[in-house]
Scaffold this motif. Structure first.
Motif, mmCIF file in Angstrom:
data_model
loop_
_atom_site.group_PDB
_atom_site.id
_atom_site.type_symbol
_atom_site.label_atom_id
_atom_site.label_comp_id
_atom_site.label_asym_id
_atom_site.label_seq_id
_atom_site.Cartn_x
_atom_site.Cartn_y
_atom_site.Cartn_z
ATOM 1 N N PRO A 77 0.821 -1.209 0.000
ATOM 2 C CA PRO A 77 0.000 0.000 0.000
ATOM 3 C C PRO A 77 0.852 1.254 0.000
ATOM 4 O O PRO A 77 2.001 1.241 0.435
ATOM 5 N N SER B 195 -5.212 -6.767 2.575
ATOM 6 C CA SER B 195 -5.251 -5.469 3.270
ATOM 7 C C SER B 195 -5.393 -5.672 4.775
ATOM 8 O O SER B 195 -6.401 -5.293 5.372
ATOM 9 N N CYS C 183 -3.905 3.110 7.423
ATOM 10 C CA CYS C 183 -2.450 3.084 7.239
ATOM 11 C C CYS C 183 -1.769 4.217 7.997
ATOM 12 O O CYS C 183 -0.709 4.033 8.596
ATOM 13 N N ASN D 228 -4.333 1.076 -2.249
ATOM 14 C CA ASN D 228 -5.005 0.561 -1.064
ATOM 15 C C ASN D 228 -6.080 -0.446 -1.465
ATOM 16 O O ASN D 228 -6.141 -0.864 -2.619
ATOM 17 N N LEU E 295 -6.337 -5.005 -4.314
ATOM 18 C CA LEU E 295 -5.690 -3.698 -4.214
ATOM 19 C C LEU E 295 -5.869 -2.936 -5.513
ATOM 20 O O LEU E 295 -6.014 -3.546 -6.584
ATOM 21 N N GLN F 98 -4.610 1.063 -7.535
ATOM 22 C CA GLN F 98 -3.937 2.365 -7.519
ATOM 23 C C GLN F 98 -4.953 3.394 -7.969
ATOM 24 O O GLN F 98 -5.646 3.196 -8.968
#
Length: 312
Positions: free
Chosen positions: A21, A58, A97, A230, A254, A256
């Motif tokens: 991430p 995640s 995060c 993420n 995930l 981008q």
């Protein structure tokens, strides 16, 4: 400048080049077991794709930190991921995060990517205030208004809940992705009210992203909003917008993504972490975060800007 009408977010989700991430999870070695002491954040967005929580892809979205009511869970068809799917989950992941051990409640106030009555979103915020008692409300959506009038219903909401008198309630809102200096609400309310923080996007080189709205009189701060990575639903997504319209992208947990939608949760996370670590109110923590900003002159927009958070 005249708004160009970019999507919110600025880009469609892309397959990430890395399985890691960005921003990377911030190390935090203390588990907060008392739920009552956790900083409380409400994400007003598209809802939560529950499969991301506690998954191997995640793990920073921890099961004891990220929540949504049954009506706020996002239904995703893996063979045909719908437009704006995963937006709220991605935002929650960025906050997690930056600020581990924060309680995040995701609301499905914007299931159609921002196409919602102002009254409906204000009702959703009011429900969240009553049920979750958030200290920070993160909103990665908004609108330009006729003659740049403020959102009256939001102002009334603030008055009814005495935001002016309460240092422990703060709205952090995206400045929008129209490459415009026209005010974008609710973010633009930052110019008039201390309970709103408006967030624009910069690229890793500290320049304002070409999609980001801007304006020294209403954008409070900038954070990186380009190419964040993420949580995102697993499955197949077909692009809706040129130049990639019709292109099929396959995701495995995930994505981008770029936009002020994602610079906003960086700032939300920074404020939450400051509150967690130093026992500050939301507004006091925002003051501390703001003091960490670096000042850069951006020649394209002809303004000094304030930048917080990680860039590379």
């Amino acid at each position: 400048m005249t708004p160009k009408g970019y999507l919110c977010p600025a880009t469609e989700p892309e397959v990430p080049r890395s399985r890691r991430p960005w921003p990377p999870p911030t190390p935090y070695d203390r588990e907060i077991t008392d739920e009552k002491t956790k900083i409380r954040v409400t994400v007003v967005d598209s809802g939560l794709w529950k499969d991301a929580v506690g998954s191997a892809e995640s793990p920073w979205l921890e099961t004891d930190d990220v929540f949504a009511g049954n009506e706020d869970l996002e239904q995703v068809i893996p063979t045909k991921i719908h437009e704006y799917a995963g937006h709220g989950t991605f935002v929650a992941g960025v906050i997690s995060c930056i600020a581990p051990e924060t309680r995040i409640d995701v609301e499905a106030a914007l299931p159609y990517g921002g196409a919602v009555f102002e009254s409906d979103i204000v009702d959703q915020i009011q429900d969240a205030l009553e049920e979750n008692k958030p200290q920070i409300i993160s909103i990665s959506a908004g609108t330009h208004t006729r003659d740049n009038h403020e959102l009256l219903s939001l102002v009334l909401l603030a008055q009814n809940n005495k935001f002016d008198e309460n240092d422990d309630v703060l709205i952090v809102a995206a400045a929008g992705n129209d490459s415009s200096n026209d005010p974008f609400y609710p973010a633009a309310s930052a110019k008039d009210y201390p309970w709103v923080v408006s967030v624009g996007s910069v690229d890793p080189d500290k320049k304002v992203s070409d999609f980001s709205n801007f304006g020294k009189d209403w954008v409070s701060v900038y954070a990186r909003g380009r190419n964040l990575v993420n949580a995102f639903p697993k499955g197949t997504y077909t692009c809706h917008e040129p130049p990639n319209k019709g292109k099929v992208r396959k995701f495995d947990g995930l994505a981008q993504w770029s936009g002020t939608s994602f610079s906003t949760p960086i700032v939300t996370g920074l404020i939450a972490a400051e509150m967690r670590d130093n026992g500050l109110t939301a507004r006091a923590a925002w003051d501390v975060v703001r003091q960490t900003a670096i000042t850069e002159y951006d020649a394209r927009i002809g303004e000094d800007i304030q930048i917080v958070g990680p860039l590379t």
